[in-house]
Write a protein that holds these residues in place. Structure first.
Motif, PDB file in Angstrom:
ATOM      1  N   ASN A 115      11.063   1.851  -1.050  1.00 54.24           N
ATOM      2  CA  ASN A 115      10.101   2.603  -0.252  1.00 54.24           C
ATOM      3  C   ASN A 115       9.501   3.811  -0.979  1.00 54.24           C
ATOM      4  OD1 ASN A 115      10.195   0.991   2.128  1.00 54.24           O
ATOM      5  ND2 ASN A 115      12.197   1.897   2.602  1.00 54.24           N
ATOM      6  N   GLU A 116       9.920   4.069  -2.227  1.00 56.81           N
ATOM      7  CA  GLU A 116       9.358   5.191  -2.982  1.00 56.81           C
ATOM      8  C   GLU A 116       9.045   4.728  -4.399  1.00 56.81           C
ATOM      9  OE1 GLU A 116      10.667   9.412  -2.307  1.00 56.81           O
ATOM     10  OE2 GLU A 116      11.382   9.165  -4.365  1.00 56.81           O
ATOM     11  N   LEU A 117       7.870   5.065  -4.866  1.00 55.48           N
ATOM     12  CA  LEU A 117       7.413   4.661  -6.191  1.00 55.48           C
ATOM     13  C   LEU A 117       7.074   5.900  -7.003  1.00 55.48           C
ATOM     14  CD1 LEU A 117       6.571   2.203  -8.001  1.00 55.48           C
ATOM     15  CD2 LEU A 117       4.261   2.483  -7.071  1.00 55.48           C
ATOM     16  N   THR A 118       7.721   6.062  -8.160  1.00 61.47           N
ATOM     17  CA  THR A 118       7.453   7.189  -9.058  1.00 61.47           C
ATOM     18  C   THR A 118       6.659   6.689 -10.252  1.00 61.47           C
ATOM     19  OG1 THR A 118       9.500   8.301  -8.399  1.00 61.47           O
ATOM     20  CG2 THR A 118       8.462   9.018 -10.446  1.00 61.47           C
ATOM     21  N   ILE A 119       5.514   7.332 -10.498  1.00 61.93           N
ATOM     22  CA  ILE A 119       4.632   6.927 -11.592  1.00 61.93           C
ATOM     23  C   ILE A 119       4.511   8.084 -12.581  1.00 61.93           C
ATOM     24  CG2 ILE A 119       2.313   6.182 -12.222  1.00 61.93           C
ATOM     25  CD1 ILE A 119       2.034   4.940  -9.484  1.00 61.93           C
ATOM     26  N   TRP A 143       5.081   8.337  -4.641  1.00 64.36           N
ATOM     27  CA  TRP A 143       4.365   7.659  -3.560  1.00 64.36           C
ATOM     28  C   TRP A 143       5.354   7.099  -2.552  1.00 64.36           C
ATOM     29  CZ3 TRP A 143      -1.068   7.150  -4.331  1.00 64.36           C
ATOM     30  CH2 TRP A 143      -1.512   7.526  -5.601  1.00 64.36           C
ATOM     31  N   THR A 144       4.958   7.070  -1.284  1.00 64.80           N
ATOM     32  CA  THR A 144       5.777   6.453  -0.252  1.00 64.80           C
ATOM     33  C   THR A 144       5.050   5.228   0.295  1.00 64.80           C
ATOM     34  OG1 THR A 144       6.969   6.818   1.829  1.00 64.80           O
ATOM     35  CG2 THR A 144       4.820   7.857   1.635  1.00 64.80           C
ATOM     36  N   ARG A 145       5.811   4.206   0.616  1.00 67.11           N
ATOM     37  CA  ARG A 145       5.208   2.957   1.088  1.00 67.11           C
ATOM     38  C   ARG A 145       4.582   3.160   2.466  1.00 67.11           C
ATOM     39  NH1 ARG A 145       5.735  -2.191  -0.457  1.00 67.11           N
ATOM     40  NH2 ARG A 145       7.549  -1.791  -1.774  1.00 67.11           N
ATOM     41  N   SER A 190       0.847  -1.191   0.000  1.00 69.04           N
ATOM     42  CA  SER A 190       0.000   0.000   0.000  1.00 69.04           C
ATOM     43  C   SER A 190       0.881   1.238   0.000  1.00 69.04           C
ATOM     44  CB  SER A 190      -0.929   0.000   1.222  1.00 69.04           C
ATOM     45  OG  SER A 190      -0.201  -0.154   2.421  1.00 69.04           O
ATOM     46  N   TRP A 191       0.400   2.311  -0.675  1.00 66.79           N
ATOM     47  CA  TRP A 191       1.189   3.509  -0.926  1.00 66.79           C
ATOM     48  C   TRP A 191       0.349   4.757  -0.671  1.00 66.79           C
ATOM     49  CZ3 TRP A 191       6.276   2.677  -2.464  1.00 66.79           C
ATOM     50  CH2 TRP A 191       6.576   1.370  -2.867  1.00 66.79           C
ATOM     51  N   THR A 192       1.039   5.839  -0.222  1.00 67.44           N
ATOM     52  CA  THR A 192       0.398   7.131   0.017  1.00 67.44           C
ATOM     53  C   THR A 192       1.095   8.192  -0.829  1.00 67.44           C
ATOM     54  OG1 THR A 192      -0.209   6.524   2.283  1.00 67.44           O
ATOM     55  CG2 THR A 192      -0.201   8.870   1.750  1.00 67.44           C
TER      56      THR A 192
END
Length: 256
Positions: A111-115, A129-131, A21-23
């Motif tokens: 721990n970081e997702l770039t879309i 996004w951060t986990r 899950s990501w915020t």
């Protein structure tokens, strides 16, 4: 009846490190992006849900296979493929035509997702996004003890089901009969049952389809659905009686 697969967080993250899950922490866009993201593993793909000012929800298979994605405003088909172990690409389609290409890149620490979303009709949209949670196992909603809701079912009064993790890659089911199984398309032996084997498929994170066989003949098909709050489970069972007659039965269970 049912068993759900527990892949285990370490194994899930190894297959797809985006699982979890990501915020949203930042967005470089004029659009109003969703601010919550959930990526849940299925046996041959993922279920993705975004919520906030905008909402997305779809299930897709890996390998660039086109999957139907009903209920989304901008697209109704999805293609999903892995670029490498930290990058993935999603093509959003409307009636067969590509309307947007989404590229996802995970940081080296996971721990970081770039879309990045690229489309002809809008400027590129970049969200970071951060986990907020680890890999969520799709079978989790099914685990626990379930008691038949006597007020809403007429047959098998007082039936109690127990579903629990078995190691790191399976679930153990016990009720009128027992077995341990995985979501791998294989047949697993049943104990204390008139059927011989069961095969499981995860339709989505809250729905499991199970197929029972006696020898080579399919004798029963069940669909298990857990409610959004995780407190009620509905079984719809279709089977063949000894007379050859087809019968469908619905049972409701409450989580204890």
């Amino acid at each position: 009846m049912l068993a759900a697969s527990q892949l285990g967080v370490p194994d899930v993250r190894a297959q797809d490190p985006r699982i979890g899950s990501w915020t949203l922490i930042s967005a470089q866009s004029t659009l109003d992006p969703p601010n919550k993201l959930s990526i849940t593993p299925l046996h041959d793909g993922v279920h993705v849900a975004m919520s906030g000012d905008t909402h997305l929800d779809f299930t897709a298979k890996w390998g660039g296979h086109q999957s139907s994605a009903p209920g989304n405003l901008a697209f109704n088909q999805i293609e999903l493929r892995k670029i490498d172990k930290r990058q993935a690409e999603v093509k959003e389609k409307k009636d067969g035509a590509v309307v947007a290409t989404v590229r996802e890149k995970l940081s080296s620490d996971g721990n970081e997702l770039t879309i990045t979303t690229v489309s002809k009709s809008h400027a590129d949209q970049i969200t970071v996004w951060t986990r907020s949670g680890g890999g969520k196992v799709a079978g989790d909603p099914f685990a626990g003890e379930w008691t038949q809701d006597l007020s809403k079912t007429r047959l098998r009064q007082g039936l109690v089901l127990n579903i629990e993790a078995a190691g790191t890659n399976g679930f153990r089911f016990s009720g009128e009969f027992d077995y341990t199984a995985r979501f791998d398309g294989k047949q697993y032996d049943l104990k204390n049952s008139r059927n011989d084997t069961v095969t499981l498929e995860l339709a989505d994170p809250h729905t499991v389809d199970s197929i029972y066989r006696r020898g080579d003949q399919v004798t029963q098909k069940d669909r298990w659905m857990v409610s959004a709050d995780g407190q009620q489970m509905t079984l719809t069972s279709t089977g063949t009686l000894e007379t050859g007659q087809r019968e469908t039965e619905k049972l409701l269970f409450k989580k204890q």
